[in-house]
Design a protein around this motif. Structure first.
Motif, mmCIF file in Angstrom:
data_model
loop_
_atom_site.group_PDB
_atom_site.id
_atom_site.type_symbol
_atom_site.label_atom_id
_atom_site.label_comp_id
_atom_site.label_asym_id
_atom_site.label_seq_id
_atom_site.Cartn_x
_atom_site.Cartn_y
_atom_site.Cartn_z
ATOM 1 N N GLU A 194 1.510 1.174 9.137
ATOM 2 C CA GLU A 194 1.347 0.189 8.074
ATOM 3 C C GLU A 194 0.398 0.694 6.993
ATOM 4 O O GLU A 194 0.675 0.561 5.795
ATOM 5 N N SER A 245 7.130 -6.057 4.094
ATOM 6 C CA SER A 245 6.834 -5.275 5.288
ATOM 7 C C SER A 245 6.228 -6.134 6.389
ATOM 8 O O SER A 245 6.650 -6.078 7.547
ATOM 9 N N ARG A 247 -0.375 3.745 6.155
ATOM 10 C CA ARG A 247 0.228 4.838 5.395
ATOM 11 C C ARG A 247 1.262 4.308 4.393
ATOM 12 O O ARG A 247 1.368 4.801 3.266
ATOM 13 N N LEU A 248 2.025 3.312 4.792
ATOM 14 C CA LEU A 248 2.999 2.699 3.886
ATOM 15 C C LEU A 248 2.305 2.004 2.723
ATOM 16 O O LEU A 248 2.687 2.178 1.559
ATOM 17 N N TYR A 249 1.265 1.208 3.028
ATOM 18 C CA TYR A 249 0.550 0.486 1.972
ATOM 19 C C TYR A 249 -0.174 1.464 1.047
ATOM 20 O O TYR A 249 -0.280 1.210 -0.158
#
Length: 327
Positions: free
Chosen positions: A209, A255, A211-213
């Motif tokens: 999460e 997400s 890394r995605l944000y």
């Protein structure tokens, strides 16, 4: 917005009907009621009388779709499909197939609260921790903190949840004795049983999460409105929280919202390993017993929860960005 929600609910009802039909057809194509009886009784060498008794007790002695011996509405209402599939839309789940299990609705109502006790704190902490960590990485971008933070995210992504569970139970339960290794107690006593699985589940998802944000925030931070805010003298903290975070809310909502049904239905692995009597462990027990009635019910509830969640996500878009209009 009202007309949009009505359409989305209607589409969701059609999807739920399709899932229900596909699930029923799949289960009863693979196994006939006689096969299900043999699986639950425990062996292939059982008499037909015992099989017929098992089917009669659970309503599997009726026709699958149409009762040719009846007329009118009874042709359809007195069928397995009506009693075991259509009844799900009224939240009447019926009786489980296995001998040791009882009414499915009673079990779901009881176990649901255990899963919610783990799901709500986990979901809230997941969003806060992932967003905060990602914002810190972006604030200190191109530094050692950012580099090692990304390395930590990749490491957390690469490690299986089972590793977190085994190491966490050994370290915090066996060695440090800070939390019980498994079990559950109602009321406030449940906290000591839920702290460790919530913490480990949070750690297992934090890397992915965050890394995605971080990627979302980096995309926003290079846009013109951010440079304008800095040119006006706004501090970096204000830029990150008042502008970058606000404009990245839509992908964050998407997400986080897509993960919401998963946490509410219960983590299959974590509930099983920590002995929590929630919906996740209920599914695992049903699969091990080959109790198709419970599995069909949980598939139905999962589909219902996913449809409701994505409708709520669409509504949340209008809150996050006033420019979004649902029509």
């Amino acid at each position: 917005m009202f007309s949009y929600l009505i359409r989305r609910i209607a589409y969701g009802a059609l999807v739920l009907l399709g899932v229900n039909l596909a699930t029923f057809f799949l289960f009863f194509t693979i196994n006939t009621p006689d096969d299900m009886a043999r699986l639950n009784i425990g062996g292939k060498r059982v008499t037909q009388q015992v099989i017929d008794k098992w089917k009669s007790e659970r309503g599997y002695d009726k026709p699958l779709y149409v009762n040719t011996e009846r007329s009118g509405s009874e042709r359809f209402t007195e069928t397995i499909f009506w009693e075991r599939s259509v009844s799900l839309f009224t939240l009447n789940f019926g009786r489980a197939d296995s001998e040791s299990a009882g009414d499915i609705g009673h079990e779901v109502a009881g176990r649901m609260w255990v899963s919610i006790q783990m799901a709500l704190p986990l979901f809230i902490l997941q969003v806060i921790a992932s967003t905060t960590f990602a914002l810190l990485l972006v604030m200190f971008r191109n530094t050692r903190f950012d580099f090692w933070g990304v390395v930590a995210c990749v490491l957390m992504l690469s490690i299986s949840s089972l590793f977190y569970i085994i190491v966490g139970q050994f370290l915090f339960s066996r060695v440090l004795k800070l939390a019980p290794i498994s079990g559950y107690a109602p009321g406030l006593d449940a906290i000591k049983f839920l702290v460790l699985p919530i913490a480990l589940s949070l750690l297992a998802r934090l890397g992915g999460e965050a890394r995605l944000y971080r990627a979302m925030f980096l995309e926003e931070i290079g846009k013109d409105y951010v440079r304008t805010a800095r040119a006006k003298g706004l501090a970096e903290m204000g830029v990150m929280f008042r502008h970058v975070l606000r404009n990245a809310l839509i992908p964050i909502i998407t997400s986080a919202g897509s993960y919401l049904p998963y946490v509410f239905l219960g983590s299959l692995v974590f509930e099983s390993f920590f002995g929590l009597p929630g919906l996740g462990s209920y599914v695992i027990e049903a699969i091990s017993k080959q109790d198709f009635a419970i599995v069909r019910t949980m598939v139905f509830l999962g589909s219902l929860l996913y449809i409701a969640t994505y409708i709520l996500i669409d509504v949340a878009y209008t809150w996050a960005d006033p420019r979004v209009r649902l029509s």
